[in-house]
Write a protein that holds these residues in place. Structure first.
Motif, PDB file in Angstrom:
ATOM      1  N   ARG A   7       2.940  -0.120  12.120  1.00  5.03           N
ATOM      2  CA  ARG A   7       2.717   0.238  10.721  1.00  5.03           C
ATOM      3  C   ARG A   7       1.425  -0.417  10.237  1.00  5.03           C
ATOM      4  O   ARG A   7       0.841  -1.250  10.922  1.00  5.03           O
ATOM      5  CB  ARG A   7       3.888  -0.215   9.848  1.00  5.03           C
ATOM      6  CG  ARG A   7       4.158  -1.709   9.877  1.00  5.03           C
ATOM      7  CD  ARG A   7       5.260  -2.122   8.901  1.00  5.03           C
ATOM      8  NE  ARG A   7       5.618  -3.538   9.022  1.00  5.03           N
ATOM      9  CZ  ARG A   7       4.932  -4.523   8.468  1.00  5.03           C
ATOM     10  NH1 ARG A   7       3.848  -4.245   7.735  1.00  5.03           N
ATOM     11  NH2 ARG A   7       5.302  -5.778   8.621  1.00  5.03           N
ATOM     12  N   ASP A   8       1.001  -0.030   9.028  1.00  2.96           N
ATOM     13  CA  ASP A   8      -0.204  -0.606   8.411  1.00  2.96           C
ATOM     14  C   ASP A   8      -1.370  -0.576   9.390  1.00  2.96           C
ATOM     15  O   ASP A   8      -1.935  -1.610   9.777  1.00  2.96           O
ATOM     16  CB  ASP A   8       0.045  -2.043   7.936  1.00  2.96           C
ATOM     17  CG  ASP A   8       1.179  -2.128   6.934  1.00  2.96           C
ATOM     18  OD1 ASP A   8       1.401  -1.134   6.223  1.00  2.96           O
ATOM     19  OD2 ASP A   8       1.841  -3.181   6.866  1.00  2.96           O
ATOM     20  N   ASN A  49      -0.184   5.111   7.751  1.00  3.50           N
ATOM     21  CA  ASN A  49       1.039   4.421   7.354  1.00  3.50           C
ATOM     22  C   ASN A  49       1.852   3.915   8.544  1.00  3.50           C
ATOM     23  O   ASN A  49       2.282   2.760   8.576  1.00  3.50           O
ATOM     24  CB  ASN A  49       1.919   5.358   6.518  1.00  3.50           C
ATOM     25  CG  ASN A  49       1.252   5.785   5.228  1.00  3.50           C
ATOM     26  OD1 ASN A  49       0.039   5.829   5.125  1.00  3.50           O
ATOM     27  ND2 ASN A  49       2.051   6.095   4.227  1.00  3.50           N
ATOM     28  N   HIS A  50       2.065   4.808   9.511  1.00  3.29           N
ATOM     29  CA  HIS A  50       3.013   4.507  10.589  1.00  3.29           C
ATOM     30  C   HIS A  50       2.692   5.379  11.794  1.00  3.29           C
ATOM     31  O   HIS A  50       2.193   6.504  11.644  1.00  3.29           O
ATOM     32  CB  HIS A  50       4.445   4.784  10.101  1.00  3.29           C
ATOM     33  CG  HIS A  50       5.508   4.395  11.076  1.00  3.29           C
ATOM     34  ND1 HIS A  50       6.101   5.308  11.929  1.00  3.29           N
ATOM     35  CD2 HIS A  50       6.104   3.209  11.353  1.00  3.29           C
ATOM     36  CE1 HIS A  50       7.005   4.705  12.664  1.00  3.29           C
ATOM     37  NE2 HIS A  50       7.027   3.429  12.340  1.00  3.29           N
ATOM     38  N   GLU A  96       1.743   9.112  10.789  1.00  3.40           N
ATOM     39  CA  GLU A  96       1.893   9.399   9.365  1.00  3.40           C
ATOM     40  C   GLU A  96       0.569   9.114   8.665  1.00  3.40           C
ATOM     41  O   GLU A  96       0.094   7.974   8.641  1.00  3.40           O
ATOM     42  CB  GLU A  96       3.013   8.552   8.755  1.00  3.40           C
ATOM     43  CG  GLU A  96       4.400   8.988   9.204  1.00  3.40           C
ATOM     44  CD  GLU A  96       5.515   8.295   8.445  1.00  3.40           C
ATOM     45  OE1 GLU A  96       5.202   7.426   7.604  1.00  3.40           O
ATOM     46  OE2 GLU A  96       6.690   8.627   8.687  1.00  3.40           O
ATOM     47  N   PRO A 148      -1.808   9.254   5.229  1.00  2.00           N
ATOM     48  CA  PRO A 148      -1.694   9.306   3.767  1.00  2.00           C
ATOM     49  C   PRO A 148      -2.008  10.688   3.235  1.00  2.00           C
ATOM     50  O   PRO A 148      -2.855  11.413   3.773  1.00  2.00           O
ATOM     51  CB  PRO A 148      -2.731   8.272   3.296  1.00  2.00           C
ATOM     52  CG  PRO A 148      -2.865   7.332   4.441  1.00  2.00           C
ATOM     53  CD  PRO A 148      -2.688   8.165   5.683  1.00  2.00           C
ATOM     54  N   VAL A 192       2.999  11.552   2.417  1.00  2.00           N
ATOM     55  CA  VAL A 192       2.399  11.490   3.745  1.00  2.00           C
ATOM     56  C   VAL A 192       2.424  12.863   4.400  1.00  2.00           C
ATOM     57  O   VAL A 192       3.233  13.736   4.053  1.00  2.00           O
ATOM     58  CB  VAL A 192       3.120  10.485   4.675  1.00  2.00           C
ATOM     59  CG1 VAL A 192       3.070   9.082   4.119  1.00  2.00           C
ATOM     60  CG2 VAL A 192       4.539  10.915   4.956  1.00  2.00           C
TER      61      VAL A 192
END
Length: 270
Positions: free
Chosen positions: A93-94, A103-104, A132, A134, A228
């Motif tokens: 993530r991040d 995101n992931h 994922e 944004p 997303v």
């Protein structure tokens, strides 16, 4: 800068010695309990060093930073004895890739195994990927492919298209489907002011031609979720040469806090 070896690397380094001896003498993957124990030790060590950590990774194409949330496999002793790790699942993530933020992401490396060679080669086939992105990326896509339109995905997970120059005029609610390398956005509703009308199923789709992806990666699905765009794809095969010296260097880098993992100039055999 000189790196000191942590005590927790002693067992993995012994495991490397065992595997190096087997790789150098085996025409095929060796079948032995010693090989199984060595592979298991290496996998558990790497999992302990990366799971839950924020990592900075230097690649030939740029720098990647992410937080690893999952690194797992259903290890089988019989499979490990021949260098077979079955399916390995990674999640993070991040994620920041150069100037892009995600995101992931997940990767499932199916049939991951190590082929004895000079140097040994890590192979997985196929590799299933999800990413994922944004929701702002949907608008970026239309700026590139159809500048007259703008797109968004709100908290409700519904994708909407608007006229870029008249965003308050109304919008179309759309579903996404892939047709080869073409993204088909099919309107299922139209909203003007406070009124909404459902559109018939045979409403023509808006087509967006997607760019060719590297290394044979094939996009298989596009989904919308709250804020997303979720992309899924498959890589038919992934291979990477992994000399013992480089593997030992990677273990040392991972064991040192605050040291970026340097994977530049690592030979890939995609």
């Amino acid at each position: 800068m000189t790196r000191s070896r942590s005590l927790r690397l002693l067992d993995p380094l012994r495991a490397l010695e065992v595997l190096t001896a087997l790789w150098s003498t085996a025409a095929v993957a060796p079948i032995s309990s010693g090989a199984a124990a060595a592979y298991r030790t290496l996998f558990i060590t790497v999992r302990r060093l990366v799971a839950g950590r924020r990592l900075a990774i230097r690649l030939d194409e740029g720098e990647l930073t992410l937080t690893v949330t999952e690194f797992d496999s259903r290890l089988d002793i019989r499979g490990l004895s021949v260098g077979q790790l079955t399916d390995v699942r990674l999640a993070a993530r991040d994620i920041r890739w150069n100037d892009s933020v995600f995101n992931h992401a997940t990767a499932v490396l199916h049939n991951l195994h190590i082929r004895p060679a000079a140097p040994p080669v890590v192979v997985a086939a196929p590799v299933d990927l999800t990413l994922e992105v944004p929701a702002a990326a949907l608008d970026d896509l239309f700026r590139w492919a159809a500048p007259r339109l703008s797109g968004e995905v709100a908290d409700d997970g519904i994708a909407r298209l608007r006229l870029a120059r008249r965003p308050r005029m109304g919008h179309l609610e759309v579903d996404a489907r892939l047709d080869g390398s073409t993204l088909r956005l099919t309107p299922n509703g139209i909203v003007l002011g406070r009124s909404r009308w459902r559109l018939p199923a045979h409403t023509p789709a808006y087509r967006v031609q997607l760019p060719e992806l590297p290394h044979g990666l094939r996009l298989t699905e596009v989904e919308f979720a709250p804020k997303v765009v979720r992309l899924s794809g498959t890589l038919p095969e992934w291979r990477m040469a992994m000399p013992r010296t480089r593997l030992e260097e990677i273990l040392n880098q991972l064991s040192a806090v605050g040291v970026p993992l340097n994977l530049t100039r690592l030979p890939r055999l995609l």
